[in-house]
Each structure stands twice: as C-alpha cells, then as structure tokens.
Design a protein around this motif. Structure first.
Motif, short mmCIF file in Angstrom:
data_model
loop_
_atom_site.label_atom_id
_atom_site.label_comp_id
_atom_site.label_asym_id
_atom_site.label_seq_id
_atom_site.Cartn_x
_atom_site.Cartn_y
_atom_site.Cartn_z
N ARG A 120 -62.84 -146.77 50.84
CA ARG A 120 -63.22 -145.81 52.03
C ARG A 120 -62.55 -145.78 53.17
NH1 ARG A 120 -68.33 -146.34 49.72
NH2 ARG A 120 -68.90 -147.84 51.00
N THR A 121 -62.49 -147.21 53.53
CA THR A 121 -61.72 -147.59 54.86
C THR A 121 -60.46 -147.18 55.00
OG1 THR A 121 -63.38 -149.67 55.05
CG2 THR A 121 -61.25 -149.60 56.27
N LEU A 122 -59.62 -147.39 53.68
CA LEU A 122 -58.27 -147.17 53.55
C LEU A 122 -58.10 -145.80 53.23
CD1 LEU A 122 -57.19 -150.38 51.77
CD2 LEU A 122 -57.14 -149.93 54.35
N THR A 123 -59.32 -145.05 52.91
CA THR A 123 -59.04 -143.67 52.31
C THR A 123 -57.98 -143.74 51.08
OG1 THR A 123 -57.33 -142.95 53.83
CG2 THR A 123 -59.69 -142.53 54.67
N LEU A 124 -58.37 -144.34 50.07
CA LEU A 124 -57.70 -144.27 48.94
C LEU A 124 -57.94 -143.19 48.10
CD1 LEU A 124 -58.17 -147.99 47.85
CD2 LEU A 124 -56.14 -147.09 48.93
N GLU A 125 -57.24 -142.87 47.17
CA GLU A 125 -57.65 -141.30 46.21
C GLU A 125 -58.78 -141.81 45.49
OE1 GLU A 125 -54.52 -142.63 46.49
OE2 GLU A 125 -53.34 -141.28 47.65
N PRO A 126 -59.42 -140.78 45.51
CA PRO A 126 -60.69 -140.70 44.38
C PRO A 126 -60.44 -141.49 42.95
CG PRO A 126 -60.68 -138.67 45.50
CD PRO A 126 -59.54 -139.20 45.35
N TRP A 127 -59.35 -141.18 42.56
CA TRP A 127 -59.18 -141.71 41.09
C TRP A 127 -59.28 -142.99 40.94
CZ3 TRP A 127 -55.63 -145.10 39.74
CH2 TRP A 127 -54.41 -145.29 40.74
N TYR A 128 -58.91 -144.04 41.97
CA TYR A 128 -59.16 -145.33 42.06
C TYR A 128 -60.40 -145.86 41.82
CZ TYR A 128 -58.89 -150.41 43.66
OH TYR A 128 -58.81 -151.56 43.76
N LEU A 129 -61.34 -145.31 42.71
CA LEU A 129 -62.79 -146.07 42.59
C LEU A 129 -63.18 -145.35 41.24
CD1 LEU A 129 -64.58 -147.67 44.02
CD2 LEU A 129 -65.47 -145.77 45.27
N GLN A 130 -62.95 -144.16 40.73
CA GLN A 130 -63.43 -143.55 39.50
C GLN A 130 -63.14 -144.61 38.17
OE1 GLN A 130 -61.76 -139.78 39.43
NE2 GLN A 130 -63.37 -138.96 40.86
N LEU A 131 -61.92 -144.97 38.31
CA LEU A 131 -61.30 -146.09 37.36
C LEU A 131 -62.26 -147.60 37.71
CD1 LEU A 131 -59.62 -146.62 35.01
CD2 LEU A 131 -57.68 -147.51 36.84
N ARG A 132 -62.20 -147.94 38.71
CA ARG A 132 -62.86 -149.02 39.05
C ARG A 132 -64.32 -148.95 38.49
NH1 ARG A 132 -63.15 -152.67 38.93
NH2 ARG A 132 -63.83 -153.68 41.06
N THR A 133 -65.04 -147.78 38.71
CA THR A 133 -66.17 -147.57 38.46
C THR A 133 -66.49 -147.91 36.84
OG1 THR A 133 -66.54 -146.26 40.40
CG2 THR A 133 -68.35 -146.15 38.40
N LEU A 134 -65.75 -146.97 36.18
CA LEU A 134 -65.69 -146.95 34.73
C LEU A 134 -65.63 -148.38 34.18
CD1 LEU A 134 -65.93 -145.60 31.87
CD2 LEU A 134 -63.33 -145.11 32.21
N LEU A 135 -64.63 -149.14 34.65
CA LEU A 135 -64.05 -150.45 34.07
C LEU A 135 -65.29 -151.35 34.47
CD1 LEU A 135 -60.31 -150.43 34.98
CD2 LEU A 135 -61.30 -150.36 32.99
N SER A 136 -65.78 -151.43 35.73
CA SER A 136 -66.95 -152.30 36.13
C SER A 136 -67.91 -152.09 35.33
CB SER A 136 -67.15 -152.19 37.67
OG SER A 136 -66.14 -152.43 38.67
N VAL A 137 -68.59 -150.87 34.95
CA VAL A 137 -69.69 -150.77 34.04
C VAL A 137 -69.43 -151.32 32.92
CG1 VAL A 137 -71.17 -148.93 33.05
CG2 VAL A 137 -70.51 -148.53 35.52
N ILE A 138 -68.50 -151.08 32.03
CA ILE A 138 -68.26 -151.49 30.64
C ILE A 138 -68.21 -152.99 30.78
CG2 ILE A 138 -66.67 -151.50 28.80
CD1 ILE A 138 -66.02 -148.78 29.48
N VAL A 139 -67.37 -153.55 31.71
CA VAL A 139 -67.33 -154.77 31.71
C VAL A 139 -68.86 -155.58 32.01
CG1 VAL A 139 -66.39 -156.79 33.16
CG2 VAL A 139 -64.98 -155.24 32.39
N THR A 140 -69.65 -155.09 32.98
CA THR A 140 -71.07 -155.28 33.30
C THR A 140 -71.81 -155.45 31.75
OG1 THR A 140 -70.43 -155.04 35.51
CG2 THR A 140 -72.88 -155.29 34.79
N ILE A 141 -71.64 -154.29 31.30
CA ILE A 141 -72.27 -154.35 30.00
C ILE A 141 -72.15 -155.30 29.01
CG2 ILE A 141 -73.05 -152.68 27.95
CD1 ILE A 141 -72.74 -150.34 30.00
N CYS A 142 -70.78 -155.60 28.73
CA CYS A 142 -70.36 -156.47 27.85
C CYS A 142 -70.66 -157.71 28.17
CB CYS A 142 -68.83 -156.17 27.70
SG CYS A 142 -68.10 -154.97 26.98
N LEU A 143 -70.73 -158.19 29.45
CA LEU A 143 -71.09 -159.57 29.83
C LEU A 143 -72.63 -159.93 29.66
CD1 LEU A 143 -68.89 -160.13 33.24
CD2 LEU A 143 -68.41 -161.27 30.98
N ALA A 144 -73.27 -158.70 29.88
CA ALA A 144 -74.62 -158.97 29.94
C ALA A 144 -75.27 -159.27 28.35
CB ALA A 144 -75.44 -157.68 30.52
N ALA A 145 -74.36 -158.33 27.59
CA ALA A 145 -74.73 -158.22 26.17
C ALA A 145 -74.28 -159.60 25.46
CB ALA A 145 -73.91 -157.18 25.24
#
Length: 151
Positions: A120-145
């Motif tokens: 948000r501070t750097l006004t990056l394009e939305p695709w960056y955070l969308q990708l980071r969100t997807l990756l973070s959710v899957i990684v967190t689920i894998c680590l918890a499992a």
C-alpha cells in the motif's frame, strides 16, 4: 520515483511462486505417509520454510531500496522488518521441530501483513499482493498440517 512492478513480472512471478509450493505440499503429504521417514521430512520442510521466510523478508529490502519516496521512518521500518523474518527463521531451526513449525506458521501471515502494508505504501499493483496472499495461505496450511502430524 515510485516502485512499480513490471507487468512482465506477473507471469514469471506466478509460475515460480506456485512452483515454490511444490516442496511445501509434497512434504506435507509425506508427513502423513507411514513409509516416509517423518523426522527427515519434517526437518526438510522446516529448512525450506525457513529459507522462504528469509527470502520474503529480503523482498522488503529490494522494494524499499528502489523507492526514493520513502521517508526515513518508512525506510527504517521496511529495512528493519526485512531482517526480522531471517531471525525468526533461524530461531525456528534452532527450536524443537514442533515449536519451529508453529513459529514459522505464525511468521508467514506476519510477513504477509507487512507485505500488504508495504504494498500500500509503495502502491504496488494488486497482482503482487494477490499472489502473496495465495502463497501465504497455502504455506500456512501446509506448515500447520505438518506440525499437527508430528508425534
């Protein structure tokens, strides 16, 4: 000069980011296979997760150093946060396996949250955070499992 991620980076970032999930998903599945050497699999996943968490922190350095519009406080925050994930990853590797998994399981969403703030501070394009969100959710689920699969 504001930081703009090249539109050309979108496809390679998506492909490479998704490919980076292969060890997380594969090692998580292996944690539940009786024939797999669970201790080795857990250590392999923890080491990979620590590497990725360190990499995520380094993204803040790269993005912050390219943006001349950040004020002194924002620059210190971005660069300071950039080293914290590496320290958390190192501690996770020193801790007992279960503790290490839960530490990284908490670090990944924290990294996402800080990435969202910087995006948000750097006004990056939305695709960056969308990708980071997807990756973070899957990684967190894998680590918890994987943590739950430990004895």
């Amino acid at each position: 000069m504001n930081t703009v991620l090249s539109p050309l980076a979108r496809a390679p970032a998506r492909v490479l980011g998704l490919a980076g999930l292969i060890p997380f998903v594969g090692l998580t599945v292996a944690m539940y296979v009786d024939a797999a050497p669970r201790g080795w699999v857990a250590l392999a996943q923890l080491a990979y997760a620590a590497t990725i968490v360190s990499f995520i922190g380094a993204l803040h350095w790269g993005l912050a150093m390219r943006d001349a519009t950040l004020d002194r406080a924002a620059l210190w925050q971005a660069l300071g946060w950039g080293v914290l994930p590496s320290l958390l990853a190192w501690l996770a590797l020193l801790a007992p396996l279960g503790t290490g998994f839960w530490l990284l399981c908490a670090a990944v969403p924290a990294c996402w949250w800080m990435d969202a703030r910087l995006a948000r501070t750097l006004t990056l394009e939305p695709w960056y955070l969308q990708l980071r969100t997807l990756l973070s959710v899957i990684v967190t689920i894998c680590l918890a499992a994987s943590a739950l699969a430990l004895p």
